[in-house]
Design a protein around this motif. Structure first.
Motif, PDB file in Angstrom:
ATOM      1  N   ARG A  26      48.282  29.357  36.959  1.00 51.86           N
ATOM      2  CA  ARG A  26      47.730  29.102  38.307  1.00 51.86           C
ATOM      3  C   ARG A  26      47.083  30.659  38.699  1.00 51.86           C
ATOM      4  N   LEU A  27      47.887  31.916  38.154  1.00 45.93           N
ATOM      5  CA  LEU A  27      47.455  32.990  38.761  1.00 45.93           C
ATOM      6  C   LEU A  27      46.079  33.501  38.164  1.00 45.93           C
ATOM      7  N   ARG A  28      45.925  32.796  36.977  1.00 45.49           N
ATOM      8  CA  ARG A  28      44.505  33.159  36.523  1.00 45.49           C
ATOM      9  C   ARG A  28      43.520  32.309  37.158  1.00 45.49           C
ATOM     10  N   THR A  29      43.879  31.273  37.614  1.00 40.80           N
ATOM     11  CA  THR A  29      42.933  30.281  38.058  1.00 40.80           C
ATOM     12  C   THR A  29      42.565  30.787  39.540  1.00 40.80           C
ATOM     13  N   GLU A  30      43.746  31.397  40.170  1.00 40.80           N
ATOM     14  CA  GLU A  30      43.633  31.974  41.571  1.00 40.80           C
ATOM     15  C   GLU A  30      42.498  33.120  41.547  1.00 40.80           C
ATOM     16  N   LEU A  31      42.788  33.997  40.616  1.00 46.23           N
ATOM     17  CA  LEU A  31      42.214  35.214  40.247  1.00 46.23           C
ATOM     18  C   LEU A  31      40.705  34.934  40.160  1.00 46.23           C
ATOM     19  N   ALA A  32      40.284  33.901  39.538  1.00 47.86           N
ATOM     20  CA  ALA A  32      38.878  33.462  39.247  1.00 47.86           C
ATOM     21  C   ALA A  32      38.264  32.757  40.303  1.00 47.86           C
ATOM     22  N   ARG A  33      39.027  32.187  41.321  1.00 48.87           N
ATOM     23  CA  ARG A  33      38.559  31.449  42.306  1.00 48.87           C
ATOM     24  C   ARG A  33      38.310  32.225  43.472  1.00 48.87           C
ATOM     25  N   ALA A  34      38.891  33.303  43.682  1.00 48.58           N
ATOM     26  CA  ALA A  34      39.287  33.878  45.079  1.00 48.58           C
ATOM     27  C   ALA A  34      37.752  34.401  45.369  1.00 48.58           C
ATOM     28  N   ASP A  35      37.359  34.598  46.595  1.00 50.94           N
ATOM     29  CA  ASP A  35      36.035  35.251  47.117  1.00 50.94           C
ATOM     30  C   ASP A  35      36.330  36.739  47.406  1.00 50.94           C
ATOM     31  N   VAL A  36      37.699  36.978  47.857  1.00 50.36           N
ATOM     32  CA  VAL A  36      38.051  38.212  48.066  1.00 50.36           C
ATOM     33  C   VAL A  36      39.524  38.664  47.358  1.00 50.36           C
ATOM     34  N   ILE A  37      39.479  39.843  46.729  1.00 50.28           N
ATOM     35  CA  ILE A  37      40.942  39.967  46.270  1.00 50.28           C
ATOM     36  C   ILE A  37      41.319  41.527  46.674  1.00 50.28           C
ATOM     37  N   ALA A  38      42.168  41.574  47.488  1.00 50.08           N
ATOM     38  CA  ALA A  38      43.020  42.564  48.095  1.00 50.08           C
ATOM     39  C   ALA A  38      44.026  43.353  47.211  1.00 50.08           C
ATOM     40  N   ALA A  39      43.957  44.381  46.567  1.00 54.05           N
ATOM     41  CA  ALA A  39      44.991  44.663  45.522  1.00 54.05           C
ATOM     42  C   ALA A  39      45.460  46.022  46.082  1.00 54.05           C
ATOM     43  N   GLU A  40      46.886  45.962  45.657  1.00 56.20           N
ATOM     44  CA  GLU A  40      47.571  47.393  46.032  1.00 56.20           C
ATOM     45  C   GLU A  40      46.862  48.608  45.316  1.00 56.20           C
ATOM     46  N   ASP A  41      46.740  48.142  44.252  1.00 59.21           N
ATOM     47  CA  ASP A  41      45.994  49.292  43.167  1.00 59.21           C
ATOM     48  C   ASP A  41      44.997  48.352  42.386  1.00 59.21           C
ATOM     49  N   THR A  42      43.606  48.955  42.781  1.00 59.09           N
ATOM     50  CA  THR A  42      42.437  48.134  41.996  1.00 59.09           C
ATOM     51  C   THR A  42      42.266  48.467  40.559  1.00 59.09           C
ATOM     52  N   ARG A  44      44.849  48.937  38.754  1.00 60.17           N
ATOM     53  CA  ARG A  44      45.782  48.203  37.754  1.00 60.17           C
ATOM     54  C   ARG A  44      45.322  46.597  37.975  1.00 60.17           C
ATOM     55  N   LEU A  45      44.784  46.349  39.069  1.00 59.39           N
ATOM     56  CA  LEU A  45      44.397  44.819  39.031  1.00 59.39           C
ATOM     57  C   LEU A  45      43.314  44.540  37.951  1.00 59.39           C
ATOM     58  N   ARG A  46      42.239  45.544  37.659  1.00 57.14           N
ATOM     59  CA  ARG A  46      41.329  45.357  36.632  1.00 57.14           C
ATOM     60  C   ARG A  46      41.773  45.428  35.343  1.00 57.14           C
ATOM     61  N   ARG A  47      42.862  46.410  35.366  1.00 56.89           N
ATOM     62  CA  ARG A  47      43.303  46.245  34.000  1.00 56.89           C
ATOM     63  C   ARG A  47      44.248  44.852  33.662  1.00 56.89           C
ATOM     64  N   LEU A  48      44.840  44.378  34.608  1.00 54.83           N
ATOM     65  CA  LEU A  48      45.361  42.933  34.434  1.00 54.83           C
ATOM     66  C   LEU A  48      44.202  42.065  34.326  1.00 54.83           C
ATOM     67  N   LEU A  49      43.191  41.979  34.784  1.00 54.65           N
ATOM     68  CA  LEU A  49      42.130  40.944  34.884  1.00 54.65           C
ATOM     69  C   LEU A  49      41.691  40.645  33.397  1.00 54.65           C
ATOM     70  N   SER A  50      41.407  42.335  32.914  1.00 53.38           N
ATOM     71  CA  SER A  50      41.064  42.356  31.230  1.00 53.38           C
ATOM     72  C   SER A  50      42.107  41.957  30.172  1.00 53.38           C
ATOM     73  N   GLU A  51      43.372  42.201  30.777  1.00 56.54           N
ATOM     74  CA  GLU A  51      44.396  41.567  29.990  1.00 56.54           C
ATOM     75  C   GLU A  51      44.437  40.009  29.828  1.00 56.54           C
ATOM     76  N   LEU A  52      44.104  39.392  31.308  1.00 59.77           N
ATOM     77  CA  LEU A  52      44.292  37.866  31.257  1.00 59.77           C
ATOM     78  C   LEU A  52      42.868  37.411  30.843  1.00 59.77           C
ATOM     79  N   GLU A  53      42.018  38.150  30.490  1.00 63.26           N
ATOM     80  CA  GLU A  53      40.486  37.578  30.055  1.00 63.26           C
ATOM     81  C   GLU A  53      40.100  36.757  31.276  1.00 63.26           C
ATOM     82  N   VAL A  54      40.266  37.399  32.497  1.00 61.40           N
ATOM     83  CA  VAL A  54      39.400  36.751  33.700  1.00 61.40           C
ATOM     84  C   VAL A  54      38.410  37.544  34.354  1.00 61.40           C
ATOM     85  N   VAL A  55      37.379  36.718  34.224  1.00 58.89           N
ATOM     86  CA  VAL A  55      36.098  37.669  35.121  1.00 58.89           C
ATOM     87  C   VAL A  55      35.998  37.112  36.403  1.00 58.89           C
TER      88      VAL A  55
END
Length: 284
Positions: A26-42, A44-55
């Motif tokens: 579900r985390l993968r789904t919500e990251l892909a579905r969101a219109d806006v992502i507010a991240a504590e550290d952008t 680290r978020l981009r690294r996580l997105l890459s690791e999860l293969e989420v665009v």
């Protein structure tokens, strides 16, 4: 009846503490579905997105302690515009000793729907690894940075019977453990958990004084969660004048006022303040 409201949805995302394999589908789904992502550290978020293969198709914006107050209004406007706004921290759940509370409160006050994609928790992970009772516990977050405020907090918690969980930084953990030992007792069982779920995960268990000595000799690095056993009641056999006087002296050495130190020691040993006072007079 079908709602015609264009109000958006706020989604709280539980992020992995360190190991991306802990991410839920579900985390993968919500990251892909969101219109806006507010991240504590952008980053680290981009690294996580890459690791999860989420665009993501979302607008990514920073949302951390220093800009949280100012960014909340802008994010609330996006929610009013019908956007799906996701908030994610470096690890664990937003608003739990991390950014997010202001936005959640603002969304609640505005009647905006909020949902949560739960995930890892440093609190419950450390509890489970500590080997201490987990049926009842309290979470105290970060202890105050100032010595006086920190001692006052620990004095208030001197008779807390539930297992206690704290967050702490590597720079302050030795001082915090020493202050805990002075108030709770040198031998109060505790666990220092660091870098949970990561490559260098480590759990150090022992009495508070021993953990403080170990932290000074071998400073722990990374994110730290402290688990401290609750108060189990006074041990009458330990309430010797020498032990009580030594306990008062240890508290005074940390800067605690003598009257407060004697009150704290009386609570710890289950004796009257008069008994402690007489023990201190004898030692002097």
């Amino acid at each position: 009846m079908v709602s015609t409201s264009t109000t958006g949805v706020l989604v709280l995302l539980g992020a992995p503490l360190g190991n991306p394999e802990d991410a839920s589908p579900r985390l993968r789904t919500e990251l892909a579905r969101a219109d806006v992502i507010a991240a504590e550290d952008t980053r680290r978020l981009r690294r996580l997105l890459s690791e999860l293969e989420v665009v993501p198709g979302a607008v990514i914006t920073s949302y951390f302690e220093a800009n949280e107050a100012g960014k909340t209004t802008a994010l609330l406007e996006r929610l009013h515009d019908g956007k799906r706004v996701a908030i994610i921290t470096d690890g664990g759940m937003p608003s739990v000793s991390d950014p997010g509370f202001r936005l959640v409160k603002a969304a609640v006050d505005a009647g905006i729907p909020i949902t949560c994609a739960p995930g890892a928790s440093a609190v419950t992970t450390a509890l489970a690894l500590s080997g201490m009772p987990c049926d009842r516990f309290c979470f105290e977050g970060f202890a105050p940075r100032k010595d006086g405020e920190r001692r006052r907090l620990f004095t208030e918690l001197a008779e807390e019977k539930r297992t206690m969980v704290f967050f702490e930084s590597p720079r302050r953990v030795t001082d915090t453990l020493r202050a805990m030992a002075a108030v709770f007792g040198d031998d109060r069982p505790a666990a220092l958990c660091r870098e949970l779920t990561k490559t260098h995960e480590e759990v150090r268990r022992g009495g508070l004084a021993a953990l403080a000595e170990g932290a000074e000799a071998d400073p722990p690095r990374g994110e730290i969660t402290l688990v401290v056993s609750g108060w189990t009641g006074p041990a009458a056999s330990e309430a010797t004048p020498e032990a009580m006087a030594a306990a008062v002296a240890a508290l005074e050495a940390t800067g605690t006022d003598r009257k407060i130190a004697m009150k704290t020691v009386a609570l710890r040993f289950g004796v009257s303040r008069r008994d402690v006072y007489e023990a201190v007079l004898k030692a002097d």
